[in-house]
Motif scaffolding. Structure first.
Motif, PDB file in Angstrom:
ATOM      1  N   TRP A   1      17.854 -22.603  32.451  1.00  0.00           N
ATOM      2  CA  TRP A   1      16.684 -23.078  32.672  1.00  0.00           C
ATOM      3  C   TRP A   1      15.672 -22.394  33.792  1.00  0.00           C
ATOM      4  CZ3 TRP A   1      14.287 -25.442  37.336  1.00  0.00           C
ATOM      5  CH2 TRP A   1      13.242 -26.053  37.089  1.00  0.00           C
ATOM      6  N   LEU A   2      15.932 -21.878  34.710  1.00  0.00           N
ATOM      7  CA  LEU A   2      15.210 -20.952  35.605  1.00  0.00           C
ATOM      8  C   LEU A   2      14.823 -19.729  34.742  1.00  0.00           C
ATOM      9  CD1 LEU A   2      17.501 -21.065  38.737  1.00  0.00           C
ATOM     10  CD2 LEU A   2      15.233 -22.008  38.472  1.00  0.00           C
ATOM     11  N   GLU A   3      15.664 -19.048  33.999  1.00  0.00           N
ATOM     12  CA  GLU A   3      15.225 -17.886  33.233  1.00  0.00           C
ATOM     13  C   GLU A   3      14.021 -18.423  32.128  1.00  0.00           C
ATOM     14  OE1 GLU A   3      18.814 -16.302  31.787  1.00  0.00           O
ATOM     15  OE2 GLU A   3      18.845 -15.260  33.656  1.00  0.00           O
ATOM     16  N   ALA A   4      14.183 -19.630  31.669  1.00  0.00           N
ATOM     17  CA  ALA A   4      13.048 -20.314  30.813  1.00  0.00           C
ATOM     18  C   ALA A   4      11.980 -20.423  31.030  1.00  0.00           C
ATOM     19  CB  ALA A   4      13.791 -21.314  30.050  1.00  0.00           C
ATOM     20  N   GLN A   5      12.048 -20.828  32.655  1.00  0.00           N
ATOM     21  CA  GLN A   5      10.578 -20.900  33.401  1.00  0.00           C
ATOM     22  C   GLN A   5       9.993 -19.489  33.926  1.00  0.00           C
ATOM     23  OE1 GLN A   5       9.678 -24.084  33.249  1.00  0.00           O
ATOM     24  NE2 GLN A   5      11.679 -24.285  32.323  1.00  0.00           N
ATOM     25  N   GLY A   6      10.739 -18.478  33.662  1.00  0.00           N
ATOM     26  CA  GLY A   6      10.220 -17.082  33.875  1.00  0.00           C
ATOM     27  C   GLY A   6      10.812 -16.521  35.152  1.00  0.00           C
ATOM     28  N   PHE A   7      11.867 -17.248  35.776  1.00  0.00           N
ATOM     29  CA  PHE A   7      12.460 -16.739  37.010  1.00  0.00           C
ATOM     30  C   PHE A   7      13.176 -15.702  36.651  1.00  0.00           C
ATOM     31  CE2 PHE A   7      10.868 -20.729  38.396  1.00  0.00           C
ATOM     32  CZ  PHE A   7      10.263 -20.726  39.502  1.00  0.00           C
TER      33      PHE A   7
ATOM     34  N   GLY B   1      10.808 -15.170  41.843  1.00  0.00           N
ATOM     35  CA  GLY B   1       9.721 -15.633  40.755  1.00  0.00           C
ATOM     36  C   GLY B   1       8.238 -15.378  41.746  1.00  0.00           C
TER      37      GLY B   1
ATOM     38  N   GLN C   1       4.906 -19.555  39.504  1.00  0.00           N
ATOM     39  CA  GLN C   1       5.879 -20.133  38.860  1.00  0.00           C
ATOM     40  C   GLN C   1       6.404 -21.307  39.654  1.00  0.00           C
ATOM     41  OE1 GLN C   1       7.693 -16.186  38.717  1.00  0.00           O
ATOM     42  NE2 GLN C   1       8.174 -16.666  36.466  1.00  0.00           N
TER      43      GLN C   1
ATOM     44  N   ALA D   1       4.103 -24.252  39.541  1.00  0.00           N
ATOM     45  CA  ALA D   1       4.174 -24.887  38.057  1.00  0.00           C
ATOM     46  C   ALA D   1       5.699 -25.684  37.726  1.00  0.00           C
ATOM     47  CB  ALA D   1       4.051 -23.865  36.898  1.00  0.00           C
ATOM     48  N   THR D   2       6.554 -24.921  38.213  1.00  0.00           N
ATOM     49  CA  THR D   2       8.063 -25.408  37.862  1.00  0.00           C
ATOM     50  C   THR D   2       8.414 -26.709  38.677  1.00  0.00           C
ATOM     51  OG1 THR D   2       8.495 -23.246  36.944  1.00  0.00           O
ATOM     52  CG2 THR D   2      10.291 -24.781  37.599  1.00  0.00           C
TER      53      THR D   2
ATOM     54  N   HIS E   1       6.234 -28.413  41.124  1.00  0.00           N
ATOM     55  CA  HIS E   1       5.120 -28.917  41.582  1.00  0.00           C
ATOM     56  C   HIS E   1       5.054 -28.871  42.923  1.00  0.00           C
ATOM     57  CE1 HIS E   1       4.783 -30.286  37.656  1.00  0.00           C
ATOM     58  NE2 HIS E   1       6.189 -30.583  37.469  1.00  0.00           N
TER      59      HIS E   1
END
Length: 122
Positions: free
Chosen positions: A73-79, A95, A99, A102-103, A105
């Motif tokens: 999940w973290l990697e999918a958010q770009g982290f 990150g 990020q 956005a992830t 809030h």
């Protein structure tokens, strides 16, 4: 403190070693509390019998499959995941302020106090 708030951080600010801690369920926490007490009790068979990080993770950490889900999940958010120790009770990732905002809030603000600069979620 609000008086040290310098406003929203640059969205491209690189945040390194963000740490996400995992809270154990109450039964697991009770087991850990009991073990800690037993390790300090000279009459206990567990007295001064310490756990390795792997043993701790197997007994008190999140399940390996759950850790894999959090990592994905973290990697999918770009982290970028940096570390997930054998204890499996936290994960470290890198990150940007954008990020994080956005992830999670959670805005990241700049702060200055006593001549030093910091950043944090207000």
């Amino acid at each position: 403190r609000p008086q040290y708030d310098q406003g929203v951080a640059d969205p491209s600010l690189k945040l390194e070693r963000i740490t996400m801690l995992f809270q154990p369920p109450s039964a697991q926490q009770a087991d850990l509390d009991a073990l800690l007490a037993a390790q300090q009790n000279p009459t206990s068979p567990s007295f001064h019998k310490w756990l390795s990080p792997r043993q701790y993770g197997d007994r008190f950490g999140i399940a390996p499959g759950d850790l894999d889900k959090v990592t994905a999940w973290l990697e999918a958010q770009g982290f970028a995941v940096v570390e997930s120790p054998a204890s499996r009770n936290f994960i470290v990732f890198n990150g940007t302020a954008a990020q994080v905002s956005a992830t999670f809030h959670a805005e990241i603000h700049n702060y200055e106090a006593k001549g030093q600069k910091f950043y944090a979620n207000p």
